[in-house]
Design an enzyme around this catalytic site. Structure first.
Site, mmCIF file in Angstrom:
data_model
loop_
_atom_site.group_PDB
_atom_site.id
_atom_site.type_symbol
_atom_site.label_atom_id
_atom_site.label_comp_id
_atom_site.label_asym_id
_atom_site.label_seq_id
_atom_site.Cartn_x
_atom_site.Cartn_y
_atom_site.Cartn_z
ATOM 1 N N GLY A 157 0.821 -1.204 0.000
ATOM 2 C CA GLY A 157 0.000 0.000 0.000
ATOM 3 C C GLY A 157 0.858 1.258 0.000
ATOM 4 O O GLY A 157 2.061 1.205 0.279
ATOM 5 N N GLU A 174 4.385 2.579 -7.069
ATOM 6 C CA GLU A 174 3.059 2.898 -7.589
ATOM 7 C C GLU A 174 2.824 4.411 -7.655
ATOM 8 O O GLU A 174 1.689 4.880 -7.798
ATOM 9 C CB GLU A 174 1.984 2.156 -6.782
ATOM 10 C CG GLU A 174 1.928 0.686 -7.220
ATOM 11 C CD GLU A 174 1.346 -0.292 -6.204
ATOM 12 O OE1 GLU A 174 1.136 0.099 -5.043
ATOM 13 O OE2 GLU A 174 1.122 -1.451 -6.580
#
Ligand SMILES: [Zn+2]
Length: 218
Positions: free
Chosen positions: A31, A80
């Site tokens: 995450g 990301e």
């Protein structure tokens, strides 16, 4: 809304990272979280840091082209980052992005079940529609491309076989959205094990969607 200082944003990113893990929305170093600092700079969590160890000084400062402007020694932005920057490009109203791997919500994508928006009032009201993006390899530009169109009109997106991403005008808004998303998926899962969940009436669903429209807007 009063703009937060860099220090305040760093504190919030670290705290939110811990909450995301404590709530079971991500594990280990999975995450990532980012927030706009200003029109030139974004703070984003680094890759490879065990999330419970995230400190306020750890988020990396980058520009909107993805170049690192400042980072603690040995840290680089999440792989990301491209997805976060794509969202900021598409959504001037968004000031924070949370990407996590919430298991109940993500599991829906593994079996091809669309996110259940029609069962619990606060879902459609607070989250709006929650589309599922096509699978894209994490850490590649394909991930940003997979959400490019969807993020224009949605604040929450499931990433097929991967996780979820939520956005907000504040870090808290994005956090509440991802918590709510996972809680709704969990409730739906329990209901499914008990019987066939019954959707709210169509008229009620449209009303909830309309009622929440103002709040969900930037
Ligand atoms: Zn991920």
């Amino acid at each position: 809304m009063k703009r937060l200082t860099e220090d305040q944003i760093r504190q919030k990113i670290a705290r939110t990272t811990h909450i995301v893990v404590e709530q079971g929305l991500a594990r280990s170093s999975d995450g990532n979280i980012s927030a706009r600092l200003d029109d030139e700079r974004v703070l984003v969590t680094p890759s490879g840091v065990y999330k419970m160890d995230m400190m306020p000084e750890d988020p990396v400062m980058v520009d909107y082209a993805g170049q690192t402007l400042a980072a603690k020694e040995g840290l680089k932005p999440t792989s990301e980052l491209g997805m976060h920057l794509e969202i900021y490009r598409q959504r001037p109203d968004v000031r924070a992005v949370i990407h996590a791997h919430p298991p109940y919500a993500t599991a829906l994508t593994l079996v091809g079940i669309p996110f259940p928006t029609d069962y619990i009032p606060e879902v459609l009201f607070a989250l709006g529609t929650v589309p599922t993006a096509d699978y894209a390899t994490p850490g590649t530009p394909a991930l940003g491309e997979s959400i490019r169109e969807l993020i224009k009109t949605n604040n929450c997106i499931l990433l097929s076989n991967h996780g979820a991403v939520t956005v907000g005008k504040t870090i808290e808004e994005a956090l509440i959205a991802i918590e709510r998303l996972e809680h709704a998926a969990f409730t739906y899962y329990i209901a499914k094990t008990l019987g066939e969940p019954r959707a709210l009436p169509k008229a009620e669903l449209s009303m909830l969607y309309e009622l929440g429209a103002e709040m969900r807007k930037g």
